[in-house]
Design a protein around this motif. Sequence first.
Motif, mmCIF file in Angstrom:
data_model
loop_
_atom_site.group_PDB
_atom_site.id
_atom_site.type_symbol
_atom_site.label_atom_id
_atom_site.label_comp_id
_atom_site.label_asym_id
_atom_site.label_seq_id
_atom_site.Cartn_x
_atom_site.Cartn_y
_atom_site.Cartn_z
ATOM 1 N N ALA A 86 149.568 -78.299 0.539
ATOM 2 C CA ALA A 86 149.210 -79.851 0.374
ATOM 3 C C ALA A 86 149.893 -80.662 1.065
ATOM 4 O O ALA A 86 149.577 -81.847 1.714
ATOM 5 N N GLN A 87 151.273 -80.758 1.227
ATOM 6 C CA GLN A 87 152.311 -81.745 1.679
ATOM 7 C C GLN A 87 151.947 -81.343 3.244
ATOM 8 O O GLN A 87 152.036 -82.771 3.789
ATOM 9 N N ARG B 7 148.422 -83.454 3.920
ATOM 10 C CA ARG B 7 148.428 -84.853 3.933
ATOM 11 C C ARG B 7 149.264 -85.441 4.858
ATOM 12 O O ARG B 7 148.897 -86.640 5.281
ATOM 13 N N GLU B 8 150.118 -84.551 5.578
ATOM 14 C CA GLU B 8 150.941 -85.283 6.747
ATOM 15 C C GLU B 8 150.151 -85.389 8.017
ATOM 16 O O GLU B 8 150.834 -85.426 9.120
ATOM 17 N N ASP C 292 147.164 -85.923 10.683
ATOM 18 C CA ASP C 292 146.104 -87.048 10.893
ATOM 19 C C ASP C 292 145.622 -86.703 12.420
ATOM 20 O O ASP C 292 144.822 -87.955 12.792
ATOM 21 N N ARG D 30 141.290 -83.413 -8.013
ATOM 22 C CA ARG D 30 142.560 -83.374 -7.462
ATOM 23 C C ARG D 30 143.267 -82.173 -7.932
ATOM 24 O O ARG D 30 143.232 -81.634 -8.915
ATOM 25 N N PHE E 196 145.804 -81.940 -3.122
ATOM 26 C CA PHE E 196 144.798 -82.082 -2.384
ATOM 27 C C PHE E 196 143.542 -82.775 -3.039
ATOM 28 O O PHE E 196 143.362 -82.844 -4.213
ATOM 29 N N THR F 119 138.895 -86.333 7.349
ATOM 30 C CA THR F 119 139.965 -87.332 7.311
ATOM 31 C C THR F 119 139.274 -88.711 7.264
ATOM 32 O O THR F 119 138.000 -88.810 7.698
ATOM 33 N N LEU G 215 143.703 -90.989 5.582
ATOM 34 C CA LEU G 215 143.544 -90.068 4.356
ATOM 35 C C LEU G 215 142.920 -88.823 4.559
ATOM 36 O O LEU G 215 142.047 -88.677 5.176
ATOM 37 N N THR G 216 143.597 -87.843 4.072
ATOM 38 C CA THR G 216 142.894 -86.298 3.915
ATOM 39 C C THR G 216 142.431 -86.047 2.756
ATOM 40 O O THR G 216 143.003 -86.227 1.647
ATOM 41 N N SER G 217 141.262 -85.155 2.895
ATOM 42 C CA SER G 217 140.588 -84.485 1.895
ATOM 43 C C SER G 217 139.833 -83.362 2.159
ATOM 44 O O SER G 217 139.797 -83.082 3.438
#
Length: 188
Positions: free
Chosen positions: A14-15, A18-19, A21, A69, A77, A109, A118-120
């Motif tokens: 997840a880290q 989320r980083e 892009d 979540r 995530f 994104t 933001l990611t999902s």
Amino acid sequence: MAGYTREVARRVFAQEFRESDLTYKDGDDQYAPQYLLTPTGARVNRMFIVGTLVEKEDIGSDSEYWRGRVIDPTGSFMIYAGQYQPEAAQVLAECETPAFVAIVGKPSTYTTGEGDVLTSVRPESIFVVDGQTRDLWVVDTAKKTLARLKELGNDSPDVVKAKEHYDPDVKHYYSMVSQALKSLKETF
């Protein structure tokens, strides 16, 4: 005649997700696959995650649209499922939290007005699993991440693109992997 083949579902913590892009299409045609390139050079069109579903909410106005979540040892995530992912939406609707879940889905994104990305994950499938499955995913994802970190020394196109865009701090990602593996020791 060339057949259709599915992209391999990548394992990413997840880290790191989320980083991430940097998105790009592999070709100019409208059906060309879209990828999210992570700081360690993972080229993600589909992903496989396993974690703990800790929150879920129907955020739809006219029809069901679920947000959830899912956490792993490095972060969380965000997942979204609605009418175009009916099986995943049904699992989210019926699942009690907290629950271990395995998800195969597409990275997504969204760029905010301020320019933040933001990611999902848009799930193709969600299955309720056990803690052992989650632990095996953590170990496997750690191995895959360490392999990508070692590959950062080569000059493949994805690695070059990742290094140019992110200038990844290798120690940061080794620390992330270490944190994930330490979390397993705490459960035994």
